[in-house]
Design a protein around this motif. Sequence first.
Motif, PDB file in Angstrom:
ATOM      1  N   GLU A  92       0.830  -1.213   0.000  1.00  0.00           N
ATOM      2  CA  GLU A  92       0.000   0.000   0.000  1.00  0.00           C
ATOM      3  C   GLU A  92       0.867   1.267   0.000  1.00  0.00           C
ATOM      4  O   GLU A  92       0.473   2.300  -0.555  1.00  0.00           O
ATOM      5  CB  GLU A  92      -0.969   0.009   1.190  1.00  0.00           C
ATOM      6  CG  GLU A  92      -1.965  -1.149   1.199  1.00  0.00           C
ATOM      7  CD  GLU A  92      -2.748  -1.292  -0.112  1.00  0.00           C
ATOM      8  OE1 GLU A  92      -3.272  -0.285  -0.611  1.00  0.00           O
ATOM      9  OE2 GLU A  92      -2.826  -2.434  -0.638  1.00  0.00           O
ATOM     10  N   THR A  93       2.040   1.174   0.618  1.00  0.00           N
ATOM     11  CA  THR A  93       2.980   2.306   0.582  1.00  0.00           C
ATOM     12  C   THR A  93       3.474   2.537  -0.842  1.00  0.00           C
ATOM     13  O   THR A  93       3.613   3.683  -1.288  1.00  0.00           O
ATOM     14  CB  THR A  93       4.181   2.024   1.521  1.00  0.00           C
ATOM     15  OG1 THR A  93       3.681   1.850   2.837  1.00  0.00           O
ATOM     16  CG2 THR A  93       5.198   3.155   1.500  1.00  0.00           C
TER      17      THR A  93
ATOM     18  N   ASP B  16       0.658   4.250  -2.704  1.00  0.00           N
ATOM     19  CA  ASP B  16       0.525   5.674  -2.361  1.00  0.00           C
ATOM     20  C   ASP B  16       1.671   6.524  -2.904  1.00  0.00           C
ATOM     21  O   ASP B  16       1.441   7.659  -3.316  1.00  0.00           O
ATOM     22  CB  ASP B  16       0.493   5.851  -0.830  1.00  0.00           C
ATOM     23  CG  ASP B  16      -0.890   5.598  -0.241  1.00  0.00           C
ATOM     24  OD1 ASP B  16      -1.885   5.703  -0.985  1.00  0.00           O
ATOM     25  OD2 ASP B  16      -0.977   5.295   0.963  1.00  0.00           O
TER      26      ASP B  16
ATOM     27  N   GLU C 289      -7.332  17.527   4.436  1.00  0.00           N
ATOM     28  CA  GLU C 289      -8.564  16.829   4.856  1.00  0.00           C
ATOM     29  C   GLU C 289      -9.775  17.371   4.090  1.00  0.00           C
ATOM     30  O   GLU C 289     -10.643  16.612   3.676  1.00  0.00           O
ATOM     31  CB  GLU C 289      -8.771  16.966   6.368  1.00  0.00           C
ATOM     32  CG  GLU C 289      -7.832  16.060   7.158  1.00  0.00           C
ATOM     33  CD  GLU C 289      -7.842  16.345   8.645  1.00  0.00           C
ATOM     34  OE1 GLU C 289      -8.745  17.061   9.128  1.00  0.00           O
ATOM     35  OE2 GLU C 289      -6.919  15.859   9.351  1.00  0.00           O
TER      36      GLU C 289
ATOM     37  N   ARG D 247      -6.678   7.121  -4.527  1.00  0.00           N
ATOM     38  CA  ARG D 247      -7.601   6.264  -3.763  1.00  0.00           C
ATOM     39  C   ARG D 247      -9.056   6.598  -4.106  1.00  0.00           C
ATOM     40  O   ARG D 247      -9.904   5.707  -4.141  1.00  0.00           O
ATOM     41  CB  ARG D 247      -7.366   6.435  -2.253  1.00  0.00           C
ATOM     42  CG  ARG D 247      -5.965   6.046  -1.799  1.00  0.00           C
ATOM     43  CD  ARG D 247      -5.783   4.548  -1.759  1.00  0.00           C
ATOM     44  NE  ARG D 247      -4.420   4.191  -1.409  1.00  0.00           N
ATOM     45  CZ  ARG D 247      -4.009   2.938  -1.245  1.00  0.00           C
ATOM     46  NH1 ARG D 247      -4.837   1.916  -1.413  1.00  0.00           N
ATOM     47  NH2 ARG D 247      -2.758   2.690  -0.948  1.00  0.00           N
TER      48      ARG D 247
ATOM     49  N   ALA E 196      -9.325   7.872   1.354  1.00  0.00           N
ATOM     50  CA  ALA E 196      -8.505   8.058   2.548  1.00  0.00           C
ATOM     51  C   ALA E 196      -9.318   8.705   3.671  1.00  0.00           C
ATOM     52  O   ALA E 196     -10.016   9.690   3.464  1.00  0.00           O
ATOM     53  CB  ALA E 196      -7.299   8.929   2.208  1.00  0.00           C
TER      54      ALA E 196
ATOM     55  N   GLN F 192      -5.580   8.786   7.769  1.00  0.00           N
ATOM     56  CA  GLN F 192      -4.625   8.470   6.707  1.00  0.00           C
ATOM     57  C   GLN F 192      -4.067   9.747   6.081  1.00  0.00           C
ATOM     58  O   GLN F 192      -2.898   9.818   5.734  1.00  0.00           O
ATOM     59  CB  GLN F 192      -5.295   7.611   5.632  1.00  0.00           C
ATOM     60  CG  GLN F 192      -5.621   6.212   6.135  1.00  0.00           C
ATOM     61  CD  GLN F 192      -6.565   5.488   5.190  1.00  0.00           C
ATOM     62  OE1 GLN F 192      -7.746   5.831   5.102  1.00  0.00           O
ATOM     63  NE2 GLN F 192      -6.046   4.513   4.483  1.00  0.00           N
TER      64      GLN F 192
ATOM     65  N   LEU G 181      -1.365  11.001   8.208  1.00  0.00           N
ATOM     66  CA  LEU G 181      -0.141  10.210   8.031  1.00  0.00           C
ATOM     67  C   LEU G 181       0.621  10.652   6.784  1.00  0.00           C
ATOM     68  O   LEU G 181       1.852  10.695   6.772  1.00  0.00           O
ATOM     69  CB  LEU G 181      -0.469   8.713   7.918  1.00  0.00           C
ATOM     70  CG  LEU G 181      -0.834   8.004   9.229  1.00  0.00           C
ATOM     71  CD1 LEU G 181      -1.164   6.540   8.954  1.00  0.00           C
ATOM     72  CD2 LEU G 181       0.310   8.105  10.239  1.00  0.00           C
ATOM     73  N   LEU G 182      -0.120  10.970   5.707  1.00  0.00           N
ATOM     74  CA  LEU G 182       0.534  11.441   4.481  1.00  0.00           C
ATOM     75  C   LEU G 182       1.242  12.775   4.740  1.00  0.00           C
ATOM     76  O   LEU G 182       2.366  12.988   4.276  1.00  0.00           O
ATOM     77  CB  LEU G 182      -0.498  11.599   3.347  1.00  0.00           C
ATOM     78  CG  LEU G 182      -1.166  10.308   2.842  1.00  0.00           C
ATOM     79  CD1 LEU G 182      -2.315  10.641   1.890  1.00  0.00           C
ATOM     80  CD2 LEU G 182      -0.160   9.387   2.148  1.00  0.00           C
TER      81      LEU G 182
ATOM     82  N   LYS H 213       4.407  12.382   6.672  1.00  0.00           N
ATOM     83  CA  LYS H 213       5.494  11.835   5.862  1.00  0.00           C
ATOM     84  C   LYS H 213       6.289  12.943   5.137  1.00  0.00           C
ATOM     85  O   LYS H 213       7.499  12.836   4.991  1.00  0.00           O
ATOM     86  CB  LYS H 213       4.884  10.876   4.824  1.00  0.00           C
ATOM     87  CG  LYS H 213       5.874   9.858   4.344  1.00  0.00           C
ATOM     88  CD  LYS H 213       5.199   8.554   3.978  1.00  0.00           C
ATOM     89  CE  LYS H 213       6.213   7.591   3.432  1.00  0.00           C
ATOM     90  NZ  LYS H 213       5.835   6.204   3.597  1.00  0.00           N
TER      91      LYS H 213
END
Lengths: 187, 187
Positions: free
Chosen positions: A150-151, A154, B92, B163, B171, B175, B178-179, B182
């Motif tokens: 999944e990484t 993405d 979001e 997605r 997402a 999630q 989390l993106l 990163k």
Amino acid sequence: MNIRENIRPGGRSARVQASVHKAVRDLLSTMDRGDVTIPLIAAEAGVTPSTIYRRWGDLQELLADVAVEHLRPDAPPKDTGSARTDLELWAEQYADEMASGPGRAMIRDVLSSTGTETRNAGKCCGYTREQLQAIAARADDRGEAFPDVETVIDHVVAPIMFRILFDETPAAAGQVRLLVEKVLPER
Amino acid sequence: MNIRENIRPGGRSARVQASVHKAVRDLLSTMDRGDVTIPLIAAEAGVTPSTIYRRWGDLQELLADVAVEHLRPDAPPKDTGSARTDLELWAEQYADEMASGPGRAMIRDVLSSTGTETRNAGKCCGYTREQLQAIAARADDRGEAFPDVETVIDHVVAPIMFRILFDETPAAAGQVRLLVEKVLPER
């Protein structure tokens, strides 16, 4: 509609589907997509238009079904001896194929089938996931590190596809390698 | 066709465009997209069908033009006091809007305008880039670290959009955060 799943291989239904799919591919290779119609496809496939309407509902659904079928990989990703080069090669091919004229047309067909878009598009994502899982399984057999699939979706697949769909210039091979490097850093 | 760029604000051409766009939005809010036709839009807008054909070419181009206009942000991203929360909130909202029914329909319209798909889709990507640049400029004013805007597009925007288009479940807020984490790691 659950088309392919209900088809007995070699049965009449499977033969009709193969013949209609072939007719669509043949027509698309010789004429503009905007000029392709269900009566034309039916004539080319040797079936009645109502056979097509009954099974696929409308032209857009049929085009999406043909596109999904075409996007189904016919072989596992090439084994190049290491997970990094397996993933690099696969991602470069994916970027090339999807950015090509026929690739873009197929993506458009898949995404513009209304109502069931998620089913058709989800199948394409499923094929991609299977290819990445095959690379991950080989990495595991070799004892190599490999990121979660999944990484990879993405951070390698999604940027490639986003640039194809929404940006003027698709990712070049060098950019694809940078994306791979990001999820699978060199030691 | 270079539509908007050639229009003098407040001129006859701008009034026709505003009236046709409004007619499309009104019709789409009360009827199925598949039932909307250029003659219906023309009647609702008080123009002749040929005015619409001349300016937009076909229904798909007009729908794409309306969708792009709707996707143009009407305000800069909210200033929450820090780059991280600015980006989280923006991402979001982007994920929510694009995953909604109207959002998906607009993305489909933008992507299925044949021939000029890159121009329409490229405009949407341009709007996104401008919003991110505004967040980046504020971060710079505050002396905060912020990633390159193209990195945010590849690793936050692209996974969200991929997605939505290709996966069953878009997402969730967790999630999305989390993106963001990163590309903008917490110290």
